[in-house]
Design a protein around this motif. Sequence first.
Motif, PDB file in Angstrom:
ATOM      1  N   UNK A  88       0.811  -1.302   0.057  1.00  0.00           N
ATOM      2  CA  UNK A  88       0.047   0.022  -0.088  1.00  0.00           C
ATOM      3  C   UNK A  88       0.834   1.027   0.178  1.00  0.00           C
ATOM      4  N   UNK A  89       0.438   2.290  -0.854  1.00  0.00           N
ATOM      5  CA  UNK A  89       1.099   3.553  -0.845  1.00  0.00           C
ATOM      6  C   UNK A  89      -0.040   4.496  -0.260  1.00  0.00           C
ATOM      7  N   UNK A  90       0.365   4.501   1.161  1.00  0.00           N
ATOM      8  CA  UNK A  90      -0.912   5.153   1.946  1.00  0.00           C
ATOM      9  C   UNK A  90      -0.709   6.636   2.080  1.00  0.00           C
ATOM     10  N   UNK A  91       0.506   7.222   2.304  1.00  0.00           N
ATOM     11  CA  UNK A  91       0.321   8.745   2.184  1.00  0.00           C
ATOM     12  C   UNK A  91       1.358   9.415   1.219  1.00  0.00           C
ATOM     13  N   UNK A  92       1.004  10.571   1.013  1.00  0.00           N
ATOM     14  CA  UNK A  92       1.909  11.209  -0.037  1.00  0.00           C
ATOM     15  C   UNK A  92       3.020  12.362   0.470  1.00  0.00           C
ATOM     16  N   UNK A  93       2.581  12.728   1.992  1.00  0.00           N
ATOM     17  CA  UNK A  93       3.558  13.632   2.503  1.00  0.00           C
ATOM     18  C   UNK A  93       3.613  13.083   3.924  1.00  0.00           C
ATOM     19  N   UNK A  94       4.891  13.434   4.369  1.00  0.00           N
ATOM     20  CA  UNK A  94       5.092  13.329   6.234  1.00  0.00           C
ATOM     21  C   UNK A  94       5.729  14.714   6.605  1.00  0.00           C
ATOM     22  N   UNK A  95       5.731  14.899   7.841  1.00  0.00           N
ATOM     23  CA  UNK A  95       6.135  15.994   8.416  1.00  0.00           C
ATOM     24  C   UNK A  95       7.262  15.686   9.325  1.00  0.00           C
ATOM     25  N   UNK A  96       8.460  16.243   9.081  1.00  0.00           N
ATOM     26  CA  UNK A  96       9.712  16.035   9.941  1.00  0.00           C
ATOM     27  C   UNK A  96       9.190  16.435  11.502  1.00  0.00           C
ATOM     28  N   UNK A  97       9.614  15.692  12.502  1.00  0.00           N
ATOM     29  CA  UNK A  97       9.233  15.972  13.554  1.00  0.00           C
ATOM     30  C   UNK A  97      10.297  16.351  14.761  1.00  0.00           C
ATOM     31  N   UNK A  98      11.459  16.557  14.222  1.00  0.00           N
ATOM     32  CA  UNK A  98      12.637  17.069  14.976  1.00  0.00           C
ATOM     33  C   UNK A  98      13.709  17.554  14.398  1.00  0.00           C
ATOM     34  N   UNK A  99      14.492  18.242  15.038  1.00  0.00           N
ATOM     35  CA  UNK A  99      15.807  18.951  14.248  1.00  0.00           C
ATOM     36  C   UNK A  99      15.507  20.008  13.693  1.00  0.00           C
ATOM     37  N   UNK A 100      16.596  20.723  12.815  1.00  0.00           N
ATOM     38  CA  UNK A 100      16.486  22.068  12.365  1.00  0.00           C
ATOM     39  C   UNK A 100      15.308  21.940  11.001  1.00  0.00           C
ATOM     40  N   UNK A 101      14.784  20.831  10.757  1.00  0.00           N
ATOM     41  CA  UNK A 101      13.876  21.057   9.612  1.00  0.00           C
ATOM     42  C   UNK A 101      12.505  20.644  10.295  1.00  0.00           C
ATOM     43  N   UNK A 102      12.466  20.677  11.512  1.00  0.00           N
ATOM     44  CA  UNK A 102      10.997  20.395  12.081  1.00  0.00           C
ATOM     45  C   UNK A 102       9.948  21.028  11.361  1.00  0.00           C
ATOM     46  N   UNK A 103       8.905  20.486  11.140  1.00  0.00           N
ATOM     47  CA  UNK A 103       7.754  21.005  10.684  1.00  0.00           C
ATOM     48  C   UNK A 103       7.485  21.073   8.940  1.00  0.00           C
ATOM     49  N   UNK A 136       4.465   2.369   1.646  1.00  0.00           N
ATOM     50  CA  UNK A 136       4.897   2.470   3.148  1.00  0.00           C
ATOM     51  C   UNK A 136       4.322   1.035   3.900  1.00  0.00           C
ATOM     52  N   UNK A 137       3.627   0.245   3.450  1.00  0.00           N
ATOM     53  CA  UNK A 137       3.317  -0.788   4.034  1.00  0.00           C
ATOM     54  C   UNK A 137       3.235  -1.972   2.873  1.00  0.00           C
ATOM     55  N   UNK A 138       3.817  -3.220   3.593  1.00  0.00           N
ATOM     56  CA  UNK A 138       3.936  -4.531   2.487  1.00  0.00           C
ATOM     57  C   UNK A 138       3.431  -5.613   3.588  1.00  0.00           C
ATOM     58  N   UNK A 139       2.526  -6.455   2.929  1.00  0.00           N
ATOM     59  CA  UNK A 139       2.162  -7.737   3.558  1.00  0.00           C
ATOM     60  C   UNK A 139       2.969  -8.942   2.604  1.00  0.00           C
ATOM     61  N   UNK A 140       3.643  -9.701   3.035  1.00  0.00           N
ATOM     62  CA  UNK A 140       4.354 -10.464   2.484  1.00  0.00           C
ATOM     63  C   UNK A 140       4.125 -12.139   2.842  1.00  0.00           C
ATOM     64  N   UNK A 141       4.361 -13.004   2.316  1.00  0.00           N
ATOM     65  CA  UNK A 141       4.267 -14.322   2.617  1.00  0.00           C
ATOM     66  C   UNK A 141       5.623 -15.065   1.995  1.00  0.00           C
ATOM     67  N   UNK A 142       6.319 -15.632   3.185  1.00  0.00           N
ATOM     68  CA  UNK A 142       7.599 -16.239   2.777  1.00  0.00           C
ATOM     69  C   UNK A 142       7.794 -17.725   2.944  1.00  0.00           C
TER      70      UNK A 142
END
Length: 385
Positions: free
Chosen positions: A202-217, A226-232
């Motif tokens: 699944x490609x669930x989200x298009x954007x994320x927000x940096x939560x820490x450091x100089x680039x926060x926000x 960003x999600x994989x379901x696999x059978x091995x």
Amino acid sequence: MQKIFKIGLIGCGHIAETYFRAHKYFNNFRIIKCADINKKSAEKCAKKYKIDFVSINKILKDKEIEIILNLTIPTAHYVVAKKSLLSGKHVYSEKPLAVDLKDGLELVKIARRKKLFIGNAPDTFLGGGNQKARQLLDRKIIGNIKFGTAIFAFPGIQSYHPNPEPWFKKKGGGPVIDMGPYYLTALVNLLGPAKFVTSICNHNTKKRIIGIGPKKGKKIKVECPTTYFSTIRFENGTTIRLTLSFDVISHLRNHIELYGDEGSMIIPDPNMFGGSVLLSKKLGSKWKNYKTNKMVLGKINIRTQSSRANESPTNANYRGVGLAEMIYSIQKKKKHRCNGNLSLHVLNIIEGIHKSAKTGKKFYIKTKCERPKFFTSKEINSIII
Ligand SMILES: NC(=O)c1ccc[n+]([C@@H]2O[C@H](COP(=O)([O-])OP(=O)(O)OC[C@H]3O[C@@H](n4cnc5c(N)ncnc54)[C@H](O)[C@@H]3O)[C@@H](O)[C@H]2O)c1
């Protein structure tokens, strides 16, 4: 007297602190110089750990240095490891071996040709948790394993990493490259090599927000699923359902569960070294707890919380043991456990998960590897300070 191997570090980012801390535990290496594509990062690291920083070219030519520790981002692992081997140095890289299987194959070939050691994280499977499970499984304590489940799921690295962009890139991004190596290496250690894999994503989200450091926000683009379901399916017949996700706020599932014809086993977090192995031999029975907190590589060893979740006082974190074990093996002229064939096989499964999710087809794993040998107390004690 024990020889101390001199290590040159390339890639002075977030994880470097853990490897410098490893000086406290292991008796056979010392990081003496560092380099980074970003000079400021190398300078900062050198100042913090009281070592010298040099250019990448210089570190590769340095005669004192026998091993390069490659802590760059996944897309740079191949190029840095290749340069290190071609400069006549053994190399130990963070996970994964490379991003593309063909690059991993080339690295293993070069190392073989030049008779150099190529080592790779993760080394967490050498910790108390996975080794205790391995010991119990080798005794057939749950009989023949039929199937099992494994899960890594959290909201994503953007909350605690100041530079999370590479984790969301089309190339080298996503949870399979990032967390797959821990789960897959732990499973190969417990079950042996894999045979084929099927997967959806699944490609669930298009954007994320940096939560820490100089680039926060700052908003960053998500270029990968960003999600994989696999059978091995493993060569020994075991089938594992594996979920790897950067899209889950929280959950209460166990990291790895294995079901055998004589019982069930819960295996602790393959991203860490300690934790208990739980065992049930009868429906409704109390789970038997095999603690690992008295084992040399299982006891909690962190006193203070750093900005990284792994560096917290609830954890046993002996990252660097794979490098120390590789050095021990160089000296003893034997095969090391975190070796190129193992990491290549894991990379092959990673490629299989990605390809199967894209094509909808079953993907057969072509590379082979041996199950690493059980890590004995005698061997552990010979590399521990
Ligand atoms: N951060 C963690 O908690 C963690 C835990 C376990 C493993 N790892 C692994 O460790 C590796 C590094 O992760 P990190 O979190 O430290 O990343 P980071 O982004 O903080 O640091 C990576 C460093 O490598 C440098 N670099 C990038 N390309 C380079 C190149 N071609 N040559 C030289 N230097 C280069 C960057 O400038 C940066 O300083 C990754 O493979 C990651 O999967 C990270």
